[in-house]
Design a protein around this motif. Structure first.
Motif, short mmCIF file in Angstrom:
data_model
loop_
_atom_site.label_atom_id
_atom_site.label_comp_id
_atom_site.label_asym_id
_atom_site.label_seq_id
_atom_site.Cartn_x
_atom_site.Cartn_y
_atom_site.Cartn_z
N LEU A 1 1.59 -7.26 -14.30
CA LEU A 1 2.96 -6.76 -14.13
C LEU A 1 3.84 -7.87 -13.57
O LEU A 1 3.44 -8.58 -12.65
CB LEU A 1 2.98 -5.58 -13.15
N PRO A 2 5.05 -8.03 -14.10
CA PRO A 2 5.98 -9.00 -13.52
C PRO A 2 6.25 -8.69 -12.06
O PRO A 2 6.21 -7.52 -11.63
CB PRO A 2 7.24 -8.82 -14.38
N GLU A 3 6.53 -9.70 -11.28
CA GLU A 3 6.78 -9.54 -9.85
C GLU A 3 7.91 -8.55 -9.58
O GLU A 3 7.85 -7.77 -8.62
CB GLU A 3 7.11 -10.89 -9.22
N THR A 4 8.93 -8.54 -10.44
CA THR A 4 10.05 -7.62 -10.22
C THR A 4 9.63 -6.16 -10.39
O THR A 4 10.13 -5.28 -9.69
CB THR A 4 11.20 -7.95 -11.19
N VAL A 5 8.72 -5.91 -11.33
CA VAL A 5 8.20 -4.54 -11.49
C VAL A 5 7.36 -4.17 -10.29
O VAL A 5 7.48 -3.07 -9.74
CB VAL A 5 7.38 -4.43 -12.79
N TRP A 6 6.50 -5.09 -9.86
CA TRP A 6 5.65 -4.83 -8.70
C TRP A 6 6.49 -4.54 -7.46
O TRP A 6 6.19 -3.63 -6.69
CB TRP A 6 4.73 -6.03 -8.46
N SER A 7 7.57 -5.30 -7.27
CA SER A 7 8.44 -5.09 -6.11
C SER A 7 9.06 -3.71 -6.12
O SER A 7 9.18 -3.06 -5.07
CB SER A 7 9.54 -6.16 -6.09
N LYS A 8 9.44 -3.24 -7.32
CA LYS A 8 10.03 -1.91 -7.41
C LYS A 8 8.99 -0.82 -7.10
O LYS A 8 9.30 0.16 -6.41
CB LYS A 8 10.60 -1.69 -8.81
N LEU A 9 7.76 -1.02 -7.55
CA LEU A 9 6.72 -0.06 -7.25
C LEU A 9 6.42 -0.03 -5.75
O LEU A 9 6.19 1.04 -5.17
CB LEU A 9 5.45 -0.40 -8.03
N LEU A 10 6.44 -1.20 -5.10
CA LEU A 10 6.25 -1.25 -3.65
C LEU A 10 7.38 -0.51 -2.93
O LEU A 10 7.15 0.16 -1.92
CB LEU A 10 6.19 -2.71 -3.19
N GLU A 11 8.57 -0.63 -3.46
CA GLU A 11 9.72 0.08 -2.88
C GLU A 11 9.49 1.58 -2.93
O GLU A 11 9.73 2.30 -1.94
CB GLU A 11 10.98 -0.30 -3.65
N SER B 1 6.56 3.01 -3.13
CA SER B 1 5.41 3.27 -2.27
C SER B 1 5.86 3.50 -0.83
O SER B 1 5.39 4.43 -0.16
CB SER B 1 4.44 2.08 -2.34
N GLU B 2 6.77 2.66 -0.36
CA GLU B 2 7.27 2.79 1.01
C GLU B 2 8.18 4.00 1.16
O GLU B 2 8.11 4.73 2.15
CB GLU B 2 8.01 1.51 1.40
N LYS B 3 9.03 4.23 0.16
CA LYS B 3 10.00 5.33 0.24
C LYS B 3 9.30 6.69 0.27
O LYS B 3 9.70 7.60 1.02
CB LYS B 3 10.96 5.27 -0.94
#
Length: 346
Positions: A323-333, A335-337
């Motif tokens: 997964l591109p880093e930008t997709v991963w970052s959105k999934l982490l967002e 995850s936290e939310k």
């Protein structure tokens, strides 16, 4: 520099299902949606995978997608159905509708289903593969066209009236390698341009023009008002129009504006014409004959539609989905939310 990370398919699918449930999706629908999205990533189609969750979540927040809604049959005959998808998850509605088309085809030989109020359904190849795995020939067309800004610059036309208008065909075979063809009538799909931007990559020549109609290889030139180019000149243009006219069977048209379009699912029961096993054996032999054709200079092998996706799927099942880093970052967002666990593989 843009990077990527890997995660095992089952972990990603569990996370997406939980995310869908968190926003009000029933578990069976959440599992269906997550499986279809992760399947797209597994097969290398990042543009139609979990990358799109940001758009679906936005649509849920703004009452464009109602996650608990399920499709309803408005009218039907023994071989056809007109369905109201009720703006629920498009992936679930599409899977449900292909099942309905196959059910009708078992009785009449051919089943066809079209819709109103259908949300984005993702990768069309998913649904024709669904049909092929059950011994049916599956056909899906999706087309939209109307005056005003569209996504595609048509052949010989200044105005942009058409969308990417994809076509998909799935054919069963005897060797577990069905023919799966799925393509937009544009050189590139809209979301694929965004994936190139996420990865910091230039587009191949001949895919887009900028807002001034000039050829470009910069994703931003498309995103900032450019247009996708039709494939195949007048032939691609004709196929794009065809998808609109077939989709309009669902009644999605606007006479004052000239807008037209929709989605059509078809399932053909092979056994209504000949023994399924005979057809599958003949299809396998034909496709294997194509694969065994000597490749042209500069090519190492001959593939048929569906081969590359199966190869990529096996690699990513083994190594994890990239997964591109930008997709991963959105999934982490997310995850936290929503306090969901998201475990990085490597």
């Amino acid at each position: 520099m843009n990077t990527s990370r890997r995660i095992q398919a089952d972990k990603l699918q569990t996370f997406i299902a939980q995310l869908c449930e968190t926003v009000g999706t029933p578990r069976n629908i959440a599992e269906s949606v997550s499986r279809i999205l992760v399947n797209a990533d597994l097969k290398g189609h990042t543009s139609h995978g979990v990358f799109l969750m940001r758009h679906y979540m936005h649509s849920i927040e703004h009452d464009g997608l109602f996650p608990s809604n399920v499709p309803e049959i408005l009218q039907q005959t023994p071989s056809t159905a007109f369905v109201d998808a009720r703006k629920g998850w498009g992936h679930y509605s599409a899977q449900w509708s292909m099942n309905l088309a196959m059910q009708k085809a078992r009785s009449t030989g051919i089943g066809a289903v079209t819709f109103v109020n259908m949300n984005h359904i993702g990768r069309l190849g998913e649904y024709v593969e669904q049909a092929a795995s059950e011994g049916f020939i599956g056909i899906v067309t999706e087309g939209w066209g109307a005056p005003g800004p569209g996504e595609m610059t048509e052949h010989g036309v200044i105005a942009n009236r058409l969308s990417t208008n994809p076509v998909a065909l799935g054919v069963p075979s005897a060797d577990g390698k069905p023919f799966i063809s799925d393509f937009a009538t544009t050189v590139f799909a809209n979301s694929k341009v965004h994936v190139y931007k996420m990865k910091g990559m230039k587009l191949p020549p001949g895919c887009i023009v900028d807002k001034n109609g000039q050829p470009s290889i910069e994703p931003d030139d498309y995103i900032e008002g450019g247009r996708l180019l039709v494939f195949g000149g007048i032939k691609g243009y004709a196929i794009s129009l065809m998808t609109c006219l077939l989709g309009a069977l669902g009644g999605a048209f606007n006479r004052p504006s000239g807008g037209i379009g929709g989605t059509l699912f078809q399932a053909i029961d092979v056994s209504a014409f000949q023994p399924l096993e005979d057809y599958q054996q003949n299809a396998s032999a034909f496709l294997e004959g194509m694969r065994s054709t000597p490749p042209a200079p500069g090519f190492s092998e001959v593939l048929v539609p569906g081969d590359l996706e199966r190869r990529v799927e096996q690699e990513q099942l083994r190594d994890g989905i990239e997964l591109p880093e930008t997709v991963w970052s959105k999934l982490l967002e997310y995850s936290e939310k929503y306090n969901l666990e998201l475990e990085l593989e490597r």
